[in-house]
Design a protein around this motif. Structure first.
Motif, PDB file in Angstrom:
ATOM      1  N   ILE A 149      -7.299  -8.718   2.328  1.00 13.74           N
ATOM      2  CA  ILE A 149      -6.291  -8.086   3.981  1.00 13.74           C
ATOM      3  C   ILE A 149      -5.872  -6.294   3.283  1.00 13.74           C
ATOM      4  CG2 ILE A 149      -4.283  -8.054   4.506  1.00 13.74           C
ATOM      5  CD1 ILE A 149      -4.494 -11.455   5.169  1.00 13.74           C
ATOM      6  N   SER A 150      -5.840  -6.795   2.005  1.00 10.29           N
ATOM      7  CA  SER A 150      -5.669  -5.585   1.119  1.00 10.29           C
ATOM      8  C   SER A 150      -6.512  -3.555   0.976  1.00 10.29           C
ATOM      9  CB  SER A 150      -5.059  -5.909  -0.457  1.00 10.29           C
ATOM     10  OG  SER A 150      -4.416  -4.664  -0.892  1.00 10.29           O
TER      11      SER A 150
ATOM     12  N   GLY B 255      -7.724   1.925   6.056  1.00 12.32           N
ATOM     13  CA  GLY B 255      -6.952   2.283   7.114  1.00 12.32           C
ATOM     14  C   GLY B 255      -5.955   3.115   6.866  1.00 12.32           C
ATOM     15  N   PHE B 256      -5.143   3.281   5.385  1.00 10.45           N
ATOM     16  CA  PHE B 256      -4.134   3.733   5.207  1.00 10.45           C
ATOM     17  C   PHE B 256      -5.361   4.564   4.739  1.00 10.45           C
ATOM     18  CE2 PHE B 256      -2.222   5.425   1.604  1.00 10.45           C
ATOM     19  CZ  PHE B 256      -0.539   5.517   1.950  1.00 10.45           C
TER      20      PHE B 256
ATOM     21  N   GLY C 162      11.861   0.237  -4.623  1.00 10.92           N
ATOM     22  CA  GLY C 162      11.883   0.115  -3.512  1.00 10.92           C
ATOM     23  C   GLY C 162      11.157  -0.615  -2.762  1.00 10.92           C
ATOM     24  N   ILE C 163       9.700   0.032  -2.318  1.00 13.05           N
ATOM     25  CA  ILE C 163       9.702  -0.490  -0.911  1.00 13.05           C
ATOM     26  C   ILE C 163       8.730  -1.643  -1.414  1.00 13.05           C
ATOM     27  CG2 ILE C 163       6.359  -0.195   0.123  1.00 13.05           C
ATOM     28  CD1 ILE C 163       7.894   3.224  -0.118  1.00 13.05           C
ATOM     29  N   ALA C 164       8.158  -1.738  -2.766  1.00  8.70           N
ATOM     30  CA  ALA C 164       7.647  -3.326  -3.336  1.00  8.70           C
ATOM     31  C   ALA C 164       9.177  -4.256  -3.364  1.00  8.70           C
ATOM     32  CB  ALA C 164       7.633  -2.868  -4.332  1.00  8.70           C
ATOM     33  N   PHE C 165       9.753  -4.011  -2.889  1.00  6.59           N
ATOM     34  CA  PHE C 165      10.770  -5.199  -2.692  1.00  6.59           C
ATOM     35  C   PHE C 165      10.162  -6.307  -1.493  1.00  6.59           C
ATOM     36  CE2 PHE C 165      14.038  -6.556  -0.420  1.00  6.59           C
ATOM     37  CZ  PHE C 165      14.801  -7.443  -0.924  1.00  6.59           C
ATOM     38  N   PHE C 166      10.021  -4.792  -0.274  1.00  8.01           N
ATOM     39  CA  PHE C 166       9.821  -5.984   1.322  1.00  8.01           C
ATOM     40  C   PHE C 166       8.484  -6.418   0.584  1.00  8.01           C
ATOM     41  CE2 PHE C 166      13.525  -3.130   1.802  1.00  8.01           C
ATOM     42  CZ  PHE C 166      14.396  -3.377   2.498  1.00  8.01           C
TER      43      PHE C 166
ATOM     44  N   THR D   7       0.612  -1.180  -0.366  1.00 14.82           N
ATOM     45  CA  THR D   7       0.043  -0.016  -0.009  1.00 14.82           C
ATOM     46  C   THR D   7       1.293   0.946  -0.297  1.00 14.82           C
ATOM     47  OG1 THR D   7      -1.968  -1.306   0.822  1.00 14.82           O
ATOM     48  CG2 THR D   7      -2.032   1.111   1.390  1.00 14.82           C
ATOM     49  N   PHE D   8       1.872   1.006   0.503  1.00 19.00           N
ATOM     50  CA  PHE D   8       3.059   2.390   0.498  1.00 19.00           C
ATOM     51  C   PHE D   8       3.970   1.974  -0.508  1.00 19.00           C
ATOM     52  CE2 PHE D   8       2.254   2.960   5.359  1.00 19.00           C
ATOM     53  CZ  PHE D   8       2.308   4.149   5.202  1.00 19.00           C
ATOM     54  N   ALA D   9       3.587   1.234  -1.307  1.00 15.23           N
ATOM     55  CA  ALA D   9       4.538   1.341  -2.245  1.00 15.23           C
ATOM     56  C   ALA D   9       3.595   2.138  -3.511  1.00 15.23           C
ATOM     57  CB  ALA D   9       5.123  -0.453  -2.900  1.00 15.23           C
ATOM     58  N   TRP D  10       2.955   1.720  -3.599  1.00 14.42           N
ATOM     59  CA  TRP D  10       1.256   2.401  -4.923  1.00 14.42           C
ATOM     60  C   TRP D  10       0.540   3.110  -4.344  1.00 14.42           C
ATOM     61  CZ3 TRP D  10      -2.016  -2.866  -6.262  1.00 14.42           C
ATOM     62  CH2 TRP D  10      -1.695  -3.458  -7.201  1.00 14.42           C
ATOM     63  N   TYR D  11       0.503   3.784  -3.024  1.00 14.76           N
ATOM     64  CA  TYR D  11      -0.264   5.283  -2.792  1.00 14.76           C
ATOM     65  C   TYR D  11       0.363   5.658  -2.112  1.00 14.76           C
ATOM     66  CZ  TYR D  11      -4.011   2.286  -4.232  1.00 14.76           C
ATOM     67  OH  TYR D  11      -4.100   1.616  -5.248  1.00 14.76           O
ATOM     68  N   GLY D  12       2.317   5.973  -1.236  1.00 17.55           N
ATOM     69  CA  GLY D  12       2.480   6.430  -0.524  1.00 17.55           C
ATOM     70  C   GLY D  12       3.262   7.899  -1.257  1.00 17.55           C
ATOM     71  N   HIS D  13       2.954   7.857  -2.715  1.00 14.18           N
ATOM     72  CA  HIS D  13       3.922   9.020  -2.839  1.00 14.18           C
ATOM     73  C   HIS D  13       2.600   9.459  -3.502  1.00 14.18           C
ATOM     74  CE1 HIS D  13       2.102   7.934  -7.252  1.00 14.18           C
ATOM     75  NE2 HIS D  13       2.177   6.046  -6.219  1.00 14.18           N
TER      76      HIS D  13
END
Length: 116
Positions: free
Chosen positions: A76-77, A83-84, A44-48, A21-27
């Motif tokens: 879950i997503s 929440g995000f 980089g985030i998506a790697f984790f 979620t951070f990788a896709w929408y955080g920016h």
């Protein structure tokens, strides 16, 4: 003590979805950042996310079907995203969002039921 495979799968999928979620929408909160920077940070985030998602699916498969794993990941997503979206982007859920989520949960319940 060893945790049951479905619980380990659930925990790994939850953690991976936070990263996803951070990788896709955080920016979206940083619109002034150049697109290439947003893409690079997202990768980089998506790697984790992948480092957690792949083991989650390997551990869960066999105990659950592939369809059940996918549905679990989607529920879950969406839960993580609601929440995000409220916390990070300041967009609280509407009744339509929550209503749609209830329908998705009903579909998940159908897939997880072991009848016919």
């Amino acid at each position: 003590m060893t945790l049951p495979a479905p619980l380990v799968t659930f925990l790994l999928l939850t953690a991976s979805n936070v990263f996803m979620t951070f990788a896709w929408y955080g920016h979206l909160r940083f619109k002034s950042a150049p697109m290439l920077v947003a893409i690079g940070v997202s990768w980089g985030i998506a790697f984790f996310e992948y480092c957690l998602m792949v083991p989650a699916n390997r551990i869960g498969y066999g105990v659950m079907s592939a369809a059940q794993l996918k549905v679990m990941q989607e529920v879950i997503s969406l839960t993580v995203f609601v929440g995000f979206n409220s916390w990070w982007l300041g967009e609280p859920p509407t009744w339509r969002t929550l209503g749609g989520f209830v329908l998705i949960i009903a579909g998940a319940a159908l897939i997880f039921s072991n009848k016919g």
